[in-house]
Each structure stands twice: as C-alpha cells, then as structure tokens.
Enzyme design. Structure first.
Site, PDB file in Angstrom:
ATOM      1  N   CYS A 297       5.817  61.604  26.620  1.00  0.00           N
ATOM      2  CA  CYS A 297       6.261  60.413  27.357  1.00  0.00           C
ATOM      3  C   CYS A 297       7.780  60.352  27.395  1.00  0.00           C
ATOM      4  O   CYS A 297       8.455  60.566  26.383  1.00  0.00           O
ATOM      5  CB  CYS A 297       5.695  59.162  26.694  1.00  0.00           C
ATOM      6  SG  CYS A 297       6.323  57.610  27.376  1.00  0.00           S
TER       7      CYS A 297
ATOM      8  N   ASN B 268      15.238  32.487  19.087  1.00  0.00           N
ATOM      9  CA  ASN B 268      14.731  33.741  19.658  1.00  0.00           C
ATOM     10  C   ASN B 268      13.234  33.822  19.341  1.00  0.00           C
ATOM     11  O   ASN B 268      12.802  34.640  18.531  1.00  0.00           O
ATOM     12  CB  ASN B 268      15.486  34.929  19.066  1.00  0.00           C
ATOM     13  CG  ASN B 268      15.018  36.252  19.645  1.00  0.00           C
ATOM     14  OD1 ASN B 268      14.599  36.324  20.796  1.00  0.00           O
ATOM     15  ND2 ASN B 268      15.078  37.304  18.844  1.00  0.00           N
TER      16      ASN B 268
ATOM     17  N   CYS C 235       3.215  51.599  32.214  1.00  0.00           N
ATOM     18  CA  CYS C 235       4.455  51.265  32.927  1.00  0.00           C
ATOM     19  C   CYS C 235       4.090  50.829  34.344  1.00  0.00           C
ATOM     20  O   CYS C 235       3.977  51.654  35.256  1.00  0.00           O
ATOM     21  CB  CYS C 235       5.400  52.463  32.948  1.00  0.00           C
ATOM     22  SG  CYS C 235       6.030  52.925  31.329  1.00  0.00           S
TER      23      CYS C 235
ATOM     24  N   CYS D  92      11.756  36.141  25.699  1.00  0.00           N
ATOM     25  CA  CYS D  92      11.051  37.275  26.301  1.00  0.00           C
ATOM     26  C   CYS D  92       9.951  36.794  27.247  1.00  0.00           C
ATOM     27  O   CYS D  92       9.110  37.590  27.680  1.00  0.00           O
ATOM     28  CB  CYS D  92      10.468  38.187  25.217  1.00  0.00           C
ATOM     29  SG  CYS D  92       9.273  37.375  24.132  1.00  0.00           S
TER      30      CYS D  92
ATOM     31  N   GLU E  61      13.141  32.349   9.111  1.00  0.00           N
ATOM     32  CA  GLU E  61      12.129  33.302   9.598  1.00  0.00           C
ATOM     33  C   GLU E  61      10.874  33.177   8.748  1.00  0.00           C
ATOM     34  O   GLU E  61      10.954  33.023   7.525  1.00  0.00           O
ATOM     35  CB  GLU E  61      12.695  34.726   9.527  1.00  0.00           C
ATOM     36  CG  GLU E  61      11.704  35.844   9.708  1.00  0.00           C
ATOM     37  CD  GLU E  61      11.022  35.809  11.069  1.00  0.00           C
ATOM     38  OE1 GLU E  61       9.794  36.026  11.093  1.00  0.00           O
ATOM     39  OE2 GLU E  61      11.700  35.539  12.082  1.00  0.00           O
TER      40      GLU E  61
ATOM     41  N   CYS F 235      -2.134  57.279  32.336  1.00  0.00           N
ATOM     42  CA  CYS F 235      -1.500  56.130  31.694  1.00  0.00           C
ATOM     43  C   CYS F 235      -0.938  55.216  32.770  1.00  0.00           C
ATOM     44  O   CYS F 235      -0.228  55.688  33.677  1.00  0.00           O
ATOM     45  CB  CYS F 235      -0.387  56.588  30.747  1.00  0.00           C
ATOM     46  SG  CYS F 235       0.500  55.223  29.946  1.00  0.00           S
TER      47      CYS F 235
END
Length: 380
Positions: free
Chosen positions: A88, A312, A14, A339, A262, A11
């Site tokens: 994990c 956001n 990350c 983000c 929203e 994997c």
C-alpha cells in the site's frame, strides 16, 4: 495517487482514490465550509494545509490472516478472508519497509492467524508505528496469552532484523468483536515509549496512546494552535482531551500555566514524561500539569477556570455538558480541533456567545473524506 489494489477492486478503503488531489481538497473544503456556514457565517478561512498525498501514514493497523507460513498483512474481504496490502502506497517509506520483515517473522513464528469466520487462531493484528527519527513500535494483538512466550523467545531475532524497533509489545484482545485491541498490554522490551519528535517537542508515545497518523500535518496543526494561543497571551490554558499532550506542550510558555486532561491513564503518563523532559530543556516554562479524567465533564481543578481552552475531542464532539459549561464559564477563548465538522457545527451552535473568527482545514487523511478542522473562537 495510483493504487493497484483499488484498481483491481481488492481494497476500497480510500474512497477518493482516482480523484485528482486538487479536486479532493476542494471538495473537502467545500464540505467543511458549508457545514459551518450557519453557525459561523463570518469566519475567515485560512488556506488549507496539505502534506503529501501518498507515503504519509506513520501507523499501520494490519489484519493478520492466511495460514502459518503464508500469512497476509492487510484487511479482510467481505467473507472475512485476508487481503494482503503490504505494498500500500499510503505508508511512510520507513514503515512500509518493515512489512516484508514482519511477515517473514510471523511466518517463522508459525502462530496461527485468527480466522474470523471460523473463530479460531491466535494472531489478530500487527500495529506498527514509525517515528520521525526512524524508530518503531511493534504490537502483536493476540486472542489469548498462550503464544506470548513464543514471541518473547523470538524477540532477539526480530530486534536483529529490525534494529530500530524501540518498543515491542503484545496486546490481548480475546473477544470476537470488530475492535482492534484489548485492555491488557505486555511490553517485551526495556523501553516502553516511542519518542515522537514533532517540531520542538518530543512526545512519549506508549502502546495504548493515540497520536495523529500523519506526522507532518499534525506538526502544522500544533503550530497553528500555538500561534492562535500566543496571539491571546493567556496566563492559563486547559487542553481537554489532551491525549499524549501535543497541544498542551506546544502551547507551554514562560509565565503560563497549562493543564491537560485526558481519560487514558497511559496517555497521561506519557504526557507527564514529555513535560518533564521539556522542562529540563526549558526550565523557564510555566507549570505544565496533566490530570486523568473525563474531559467531557470538565475535569480541571475544581472551582477554577482558565483564560483559554483547547479541545480536541473524538468524532462525537465535546457534547452538551461541556459545551454548556464553556458557554456559562468565564473562559474568553477556545481553540477547537475537530475530526468531524458536523459535531463541530452542533457544538458551536450550543455556545452562541463564542464567535468563530478563524478556521483552517488540515488534510490529515488524503484519498478519503475524513478531515481535521481547527477553529479559533472568541467571546463576543
């Protein structure tokens, strides 16, 4: 954090695994500072907020692969075959403890996992969310509804094995595409929403609703927004892209009207339910309303504008139309949670009359380059 999956090459999700956490944080902070340097040259950066570098994820999105009786829960390799990642280290302990139970349950069901290369099978994903109070929401993503009856019949066994499972549902995703879930959700339990207790607010999380995957850092994000909003003491606040209402409900106050917008009707229903509960506990709070609409096109009450706006947005940012409206509106203050620092920089450049006064990095996603940055903007 050390990870056998990463070390063995099974994997690589990350991307910063193996880098000391302090170096990860410094690199992310440098990246965000550089991205905003031109559009916010005088911004004051607060100290980054960090949580745990492992055991922090409250939600697991597990690809189900393998064969009946020997399923894998994790990801797919380059050939589309399952890689089991049930050990994990990113998941909250209470979430990780469910994986062996769920794998055993799926094996007992004998529903064929979906084979991506062969385009056959039924069970595609398991999506599991763990609340701060230890409750669970478990979602089975199937290609068709043919196996729903089998899951429904076996539900008592699952609830006996996982008594903290508050919500269990089936999602139907019939397309052979790299998308996680479909439009149809069948809730199998009496309860249809998972209570997510964050600070002094309880958010009602329905199966299709978005919530940050790091509860501890999300809690800090909401408290920072509340502090910045209270500093301005606005009479009216709009929370655009409000999701299940995390920012809006944290910023509610006596004498203050809060409106959340929203596009997801499920999220709006969740937010309305949470607002009703909050009002029962604190009847002194001002009006809190949630509207279904596309926040990118300014879907608040027609002909109105608030004192302060919280945004956001998803990674694409707020976009040209909303940025242009904010720039030309009477709005004096903005709290922007992002983000994607690159689209944040683009949006700030489109609102030159607003000055970025404070910014803070919230390390929501350790071991990766992903980031969450919140900026306080004030009209010059």
């Amino acid at each position: 954090m050390q990870c056998d999956y990463f070390d063995d090459g099974r994997c690589s999700s990350c991307t910063l695994m193996g880098m000391p956490y302090a170096a990860q944080l410094a690199s992310t902070q440098e990246r965000c500072t550089a991205a905003l340097a031109e559009v916010a040259p005088a911004v004051s950066w607060l100290a980054p907020f960090t949580g745990s570098e492992s055991g922090f994820r409250n939600k697991a999105k597990l690809v189900v692969a393998g064969r009946p009786g020997a399923v894998t829960l994790g990801i797919l390799d380059g050939a589309g075959r399952g890689v089991d990642l049930r050990d994990c280290g990113l998941y909250e302990p209470g979430l990780a403890q469910t994986f062996p139970v769920l794998a055993d349950f799926v094996d007992r069901l004998a529903i064929e996992p979906y084979d991506v290369p062969e385009r056959r099978g039924q069970l595609k994903h398991l999506i599991v969310t763990h609340s701060p109070d230890g409750e669970l929401m478990i979602r089975f993503v199937l290609r068709t509804g043919h196996e729903v009856a089998r899951i429904r019949k076996a539900l008592p066994h699952l609830l006996g094995a996982l008594p903290h499972a508050a919500v269990v549902s089936v999602n139907l995703q019939p397309e052979h595409k790299a998308i996680l879930e479909g439009d149809t959700e069948l809730v199998l339990t009496e309860r249809s929403a998972l209570p997510m207790r964050v600070n002094d607010v309880v958010l009602a999380l329905r199966p299709n609703s978005f919530f940050q995957t790091n509860t501890a850092v999300a809690a800090a994000l909401y408290l920072q927004a509340r502090e910045w909003v209270d500093q301005r003491a606005p009479k009216s606040v709009w929370d655009l892209y409000c999701g299940v209402g995390g920012f809006a409900l944290h910023c509610a106050a006596p004498g203050r009207e809060v409106i959340g917008v929203e596009v997801s009707s499920d999220a709006v229903e969740s937010a309305r339910s949470s607002a009703a509960d909050l009002h029962r506990q604190r009847p002194d709070l001002g009006a809190i309303r949630f509207l279904a609409g596309d926040a990118a096109f300014r879907s608040g009450p027609a002909g109105d504008s608030p004192d302060l706006v919280i945004v956001n947005p998803p990674r694409r940012g707020i976009g040209a139309q909303l940025a242009a409206w904010l720039e030309s509106s009477p709005v004096r203050s903005i709290v922007y949670s992002s983000c994607n620092v690159d689209t944040l920089a683009r949006d700030l450049a489109a609102m030159p009359s607003f000055r970025a006064q404070e910014a803070r990095l919230f390390d929501m996603f350790p071991q990766t380059n992903h980031h969450e940055v919140m900026v306080r903007l004030q009209r010059d």
